[in-house]
Design an enzyme around this catalytic site. Sequence first.
Site, PDB file in Angstrom:
ATOM      1  N   ARG A  82       0.810  -1.095  -0.066  1.00 13.13           N
ATOM      2  CA  ARG A  82       0.063  -0.009   0.021  1.00 13.13           C
ATOM      3  C   ARG A  82       0.919   1.261   0.042  1.00 13.13           C
ATOM      4  O   ARG A  82       2.084   1.148   0.618  1.00 13.13           O
ATOM      5  CB  ARG A  82      -0.919   0.010   1.296  1.00 13.13           C
ATOM      6  CG  ARG A  82      -2.192  -1.065   1.373  1.00 13.13           C
ATOM      7  CD  ARG A  82      -3.032  -0.919   2.409  1.00 13.13           C
ATOM      8  NE  ARG A  82      -2.535  -1.371   3.650  1.00 13.13           N
ATOM      9  CZ  ARG A  82      -1.902  -0.488   4.443  1.00 13.13           C
ATOM     10  NH1 ARG A  82      -2.056   0.868   4.346  1.00 13.13           N
ATOM     11  NH2 ARG A  82      -1.426  -0.873   5.563  1.00 13.13           N
ATOM     12  N   TYR A 222      -1.453  -3.629  -7.015  1.00 12.24           N
ATOM     13  CA  TYR A 222      -0.791  -4.331  -5.624  1.00 12.24           C
ATOM     14  C   TYR A 222      -2.421  -4.208  -5.062  1.00 12.24           C
ATOM     15  O   TYR A 222      -3.147  -3.332  -4.933  1.00 12.24           O
ATOM     16  CB  TYR A 222       0.008  -3.654  -4.808  1.00 12.24           C
ATOM     17  CG  TYR A 222      -0.137  -4.108  -3.557  1.00 12.24           C
ATOM     18  CD1 TYR A 222       0.622  -5.366  -3.249  1.00 12.24           C
ATOM     19  CD2 TYR A 222      -0.858  -3.458  -2.345  1.00 12.24           C
ATOM     20  CE1 TYR A 222       0.417  -5.758  -2.052  1.00 12.24           C
ATOM     21  CE2 TYR A 222      -0.647  -4.228  -1.197  1.00 12.24           C
ATOM     22  CZ  TYR A 222      -0.132  -5.353  -0.946  1.00 12.24           C
ATOM     23  OH  TYR A 222      -0.210  -6.095   0.388  1.00 12.24           O
ATOM     24  N   LYS A 231      -9.594  -2.477   1.365  1.00  9.69           N
ATOM     25  CA  LYS A 231      -9.275  -1.197   2.108  1.00  9.69           C
ATOM     26  C   LYS A 231     -10.137   0.047   1.967  1.00  9.69           C
ATOM     27  O   LYS A 231     -10.465   0.825   2.619  1.00  9.69           O
ATOM     28  CB  LYS A 231      -7.773  -1.120   2.180  1.00  9.69           C
ATOM     29  CG  LYS A 231      -6.910  -2.056   2.643  1.00  9.69           C
ATOM     30  CD  LYS A 231      -7.300  -2.642   3.823  1.00  9.69           C
ATOM     31  CE  LYS A 231      -6.184  -3.854   4.426  1.00  9.69           C
ATOM     32  NZ  LYS A 231      -6.412  -4.227   5.772  1.00  9.69           N
ATOM     33  N   HIS A 251     -10.644  -2.487  11.453  1.00 13.59           N
ATOM     34  CA  HIS A 251      -9.713  -3.474  10.878  1.00 13.59           C
ATOM     35  C   HIS A 251      -9.322  -4.451  12.097  1.00 13.59           C
ATOM     36  O   HIS A 251      -8.531  -4.602  12.714  1.00 13.59           O
ATOM     37  CB  HIS A 251      -8.317  -2.422  10.879  1.00 13.59           C
ATOM     38  CG  HIS A 251      -7.133  -3.087   9.987  1.00 13.59           C
ATOM     39  ND1 HIS A 251      -5.679  -2.694  10.286  1.00 13.59           N
ATOM     40  CD2 HIS A 251      -7.015  -4.230   9.063  1.00 13.59           C
ATOM     41  CE1 HIS A 251      -5.187  -3.162   9.403  1.00 13.59           C
ATOM     42  NE2 HIS A 251      -5.836  -4.241   8.942  1.00 13.59           N
ATOM     43  N   SER A 273      -1.478  -3.645  10.342  1.00  7.96           N
ATOM     44  CA  SER A 273      -0.995  -4.525   9.308  1.00  7.96           C
ATOM     45  C   SER A 273       0.249  -5.382   9.687  1.00  7.96           C
ATOM     46  O   SER A 273       1.236  -4.764  10.076  1.00  7.96           O
ATOM     47  CB  SER A 273      -0.712  -3.700   8.061  1.00  7.96           C
ATOM     48  OG  SER A 273      -1.955  -3.259   7.379  1.00  7.96           O
ATOM     49  N   CYS A 275       0.647  -7.557  11.795  1.00 12.92           N
ATOM     50  CA  CYS A 275       0.989  -7.862  13.310  1.00 12.92           C
ATOM     51  C   CYS A 275       0.141  -8.740  13.901  1.00 12.92           C
ATOM     52  O   CYS A 275      -0.020  -8.825  15.272  1.00 12.92           O
ATOM     53  CB  CYS A 275       0.617  -6.417  14.118  1.00 12.92           C
ATOM     54  SG  CYS A 275       1.868  -5.184  13.602  1.00 12.92           S
ATOM     55  N   ASP A 298      -9.428  -9.768   9.031  1.00 10.53           N
ATOM     56  CA  ASP A 298      -9.071  -8.353   8.700  1.00 10.53           C
ATOM     57  C   ASP A 298      -9.968  -7.418   8.688  1.00 10.53           C
ATOM     58  O   ASP A 298      -9.481  -6.173   9.305  1.00 10.53           O
ATOM     59  CB  ASP A 298      -8.428  -8.376   6.981  1.00 10.53           C
ATOM     60  CG  ASP A 298      -7.614  -7.292   6.756  1.00 10.53           C
ATOM     61  OD1 ASP A 298      -6.570  -7.339   7.400  1.00 10.53           O
ATOM     62  OD2 ASP A 298      -7.807  -6.562   5.914  1.00 10.53           O
ATOM     63  N   ARG A 391       1.876 -12.254  -0.489  1.00 11.95           N
ATOM     64  CA  ARG A 391       0.649 -12.498   0.075  1.00 11.95           C
ATOM     65  C   ARG A 391      -0.023 -13.823  -0.464  1.00 11.95           C
ATOM     66  O   ARG A 391       0.272 -14.219  -1.700  1.00 11.95           O
ATOM     67  CB  ARG A 391      -0.396 -11.242  -0.340  1.00 11.95           C
ATOM     68  CG  ARG A 391       0.107 -10.033   0.438  1.00 11.95           C
ATOM     69  CD  ARG A 391      -0.665  -9.849   1.827  1.00 11.95           C
ATOM     70  NE  ARG A 391      -0.055  -8.771   2.644  1.00 11.95           N
ATOM     71  CZ  ARG A 391      -0.683  -8.376   3.545  1.00 11.95           C
ATOM     72  NH1 ARG A 391      -1.822  -8.605   3.865  1.00 11.95           N
ATOM     73  NH2 ARG A 391      -0.169  -7.143   4.480  1.00 11.95           N
TER      74      ARG A 391
HETATM   75  P1  GTP Z   1      -2.579  -7.719   7.438  1.00  6.71           P
HETATM   76  O1  GTP Z   1      -3.392  -8.788   6.725  1.00  6.71           O
HETATM   77  O2  GTP Z   1      -1.452  -7.019   6.772  1.00  6.71           O
HETATM   78  O3  GTP Z   1      -3.480  -6.627   8.037  1.00  6.71           O
HETATM   79  O4  GTP Z   1      -1.673  -8.093   8.778  1.00  6.71           O
HETATM   80  P2  GTP Z   1      -2.081  -9.342   9.724  1.00  6.71           P
HETATM   81  O5  GTP Z   1      -2.495  -8.537  11.105  1.00  6.71           O
HETATM   82  O6  GTP Z   1      -3.189 -10.254   9.611  1.00  6.71           O
HETATM   83  O7  GTP Z   1      -0.824 -10.006  10.235  1.00  6.71           O
HETATM   84  P3  GTP Z   1      -0.354 -11.701  10.208  1.00  6.71           P
HETATM   85  O8  GTP Z   1      -1.405 -12.211  10.914  1.00  6.71           O
HETATM   86  O9  GTP Z   1      -0.213 -12.154   8.738  1.00  6.71           O
HETATM   87  O10 GTP Z   1       1.165 -11.712  11.128  1.00  6.71           O
HETATM   88  C1  GTP Z   1       2.095 -11.188  10.342  1.00  6.71           C
HETATM   89  C2  GTP Z   1       3.371 -11.175  11.123  1.00  6.71           C
HETATM   90  O11 GTP Z   1       3.136 -11.414  12.465  1.00  6.71           O
HETATM   91  C3  GTP Z   1       4.027 -12.578  10.484  1.00  6.71           C
HETATM   92  O12 GTP Z   1       5.563 -12.310  10.309  1.00  6.71           O
HETATM   93  C4  GTP Z   1       3.780 -13.409  11.822  1.00  6.71           C
HETATM   94  O13 GTP Z   1       4.862 -14.423  12.077  1.00  6.71           O
HETATM   95  C5  GTP Z   1       3.940 -12.601  12.915  1.00  6.71           C
HETATM   96  N1  GTP Z   1       3.184 -13.017  13.962  1.00  6.71           N
HETATM   97  C6  GTP Z   1       1.792 -13.295  14.098  1.00  6.71           C
HETATM   98  N2  GTP Z   1       1.441 -13.492  15.417  1.00  6.71           N
HETATM   99  C7  GTP Z   1       2.630 -13.575  16.150  1.00  6.71           C
HETATM  100  C8  GTP Z   1       2.876 -14.163  17.572  1.00  6.71           C
HETATM  101  O14 GTP Z   1       1.916 -14.546  18.423  1.00  6.71           O
HETATM  102  N3  GTP Z   1       4.001 -13.923  17.999  1.00  6.71           N
HETATM  103  C9  GTP Z   1       4.998 -13.508  17.190  1.00  6.71           C
HETATM  104  N4  GTP Z   1       6.212 -13.414  17.382  1.00  6.71           N
HETATM  105  N5  GTP Z   1       4.914 -13.309  15.806  1.00  6.71           N
HETATM  106  C10 GTP Z   1       3.741 -13.390  15.393  1.00  6.71           C
HETATM  107 MN    MN Z   2      -3.963 -10.662   7.560  1.00 10.11          MN
HETATM  108 MN    MN Z   3      -5.006  -5.450   7.177  1.00  6.33          MN
END
Ligand code: GTP
Ligand code: MN
Ligand code: MN
Length: 610
Positions: A82, A222, A231, A251, A273, A275, A298, A391
């Site tokens: 983004r 993208y 979004k 979100h 994002s 996280c 999401d 992704r």
């Molecule tokens: P968007 O789809 O972009 O909104 O992001 P999201 O919030 O869905 O993030 P996602 O679950 O894909 O996590 C992204 C990153 O966070 C990855 O690299 C994971 O390995 C890391 N991650 C997720 N959960 C944990 C956790 O509980 N502990 C740690 N250390 N890393 C985590």
């Molecule tokens: Mn996600």
């Molecule tokens: Mn997101």
Amino acid sequence: MGDLAQKPLLEKAPTTHAGLLAWVEEVAELTQPDRIYWVDGSEEENTRLTDELVAAGTLTRLNPELFPNSFAAFSDPADVARVEEQTFICSENKRDAGFTNNWMAPAEMKEKLRGLFSGSMRGRTMYVIPFVMGHLDAEDPKFGVEITDSAYVVASMRIMANIGTAVLDRMTQTNAFFVPALHSLGAPLEAGQADVAWPCNPDKWIVHFPEERSIWSFGSGYGGNALLGKKCYALRIASVMARDEGWLAEHMLILKLTSPEKKNYYISAAFPSACGKTNLALLDPTIEGWEVETLGDDITWMRIGKEGELRATNPEAGLFGVAPGTGWGTNPNAMRAIAKGHSIFTNVALTDDGGVWWEGMTDEVPAHLTDWQGNSWTPDSDKPAAHPNSRFCTPISQIDMLAEEYYSPEGVELSAILFGGRRKTTVPLVTQARSWTNGIFMGSTLSSETTAAAAGQVGVLRRDPMAMLPFIGYDAGDYLKHWISVSGKANPERLPHIFLVNWFRRTADGGFAWPGFGDNARVLKWAIERLEGKADAVETPIGFVPTGDSLDLTGLDLTHAHVEEAVRVDREEWDAELASIEEWYAKFGDSLPDALRSELDALKARMADH
Ligand code: GTP
Ligand code: MN
Ligand code: MN
């Protein structure tokens, strides 16, 4: 050329919706495509479009024995995330866009966009995609129509939203309002000019007109910039609709947690994002007797129900998940959904047997890959094989653990809301808010170190209210007031409890203070036991944190001292944090709700006594 762009368009169009026909004609006149194509959403159509994309080199067909009916796409290296710097909220008044958004006067922006879109689809097909975010059978279905010159966008929108004939027919029958969402790659083709695999334009503009409820996106293919139902509509435009109509567009993920006593709880969570939303939504609990099912990963739309309860639905039909870090060890449920196929991967690496790979997918790193930029790759390479923001795009129906309530237009009643970010220090593993307003305060001051999900520097601390910083379609102070006012209409007894979480805190030796992933079920368990009045907590100035022995550590190689370290409220760290929150709140000026200013003052007073 242009035959369909004239009169016959009205005759051949599969709708009599006058507003839609007029808009399609107007866009065709402006962008001058070679052809206009109305997307019906059928399987045959998808096969035809993906065949064409393979022939054009945009998609690579994966080995069907590994990933049936699945494809990989590789973007231009300058079109991987983004683009927040180029994202605009063009409200009539600058004040209504607030300090968190880029703004330009609508008339000026329209003129600029008309210039960019003028002839921008020459040599290409203009696809018209009718779609609905959320349920077609919702009381007030939220329709949109995306016009795009990218077949990759059509194939991806088919996964992410309910699109095609059934949606268009309903729009036509009810002469429904729809959000016009215009997208162009900004890469017209002159006669005889060869196409590239990933057409786009270095000049990118992601623009929203909140009063008009319209979207114009130029120059990027993208996902977050081009799949406009996601979004742009379901968060930015929907947040404005929600403000005007008394609901919330957030979100957030939604999950269903079932206790050993078979009691169901619904929990939503807002994390910035990359996280951990998709990971938490698909959690595989490591504690006996607790079960998780998924409703969304999401985006969550929330409204107050008839009994004053807060109800949540997921308006999306697919997952557009971060690939790196999603693996058989950390997220087997996502891996099983992906392995069923019908997926589009973007900027991942290819294995020699026609599959995909990314960092963290398997413990064992393949000896040879083709990286996301098409180069030969071995474990000795100094660059990651997959782009950090690569992704997977997969139908949500392929999740084995999908809760049946996902399909209910009424949604589910929330018991708890989590706010969380990526913080190496300061923020404990979990903190229960003292009250609903204190929880909104936690959300409003949410902070996180930046990730690869947006263009720009990675690892910089920024405030991200309710994880909505890039997605609030209006003034951020008004947005916080709206949170307070919507919940003011709820039955206070039925309001969810709010928790602040941080899976990313580090210990002195640099490792994660908490194992995370499936073990986060232990934190969910504690949260549920808190609202059932069953778990112990320590009161700190920022809220309630677990006592060393109140988190279930069964089967983990961790001691109570580990927990105490993970939830520690450090006076020095919090002095710095309070100063940083003070600076953040100053940016809101007059628009900060008084109730939140009072929360900060009260926190400072408690901290001074600590
Ligand atoms: P968007 O789809 O972009 O909104 O992001 P999201 O919030 O869905 O993030 P996602 O679950 O894909 O996590 C992204 C990153 O966070 C990855 O690299 C994971 O390995 C890391 N991650 C997720 N959960 C944990 C956790 O509980 N502990 C740690 N250390 N890393 C985590
Ligand atoms: Mn996600
Ligand atoms: Mn997101």
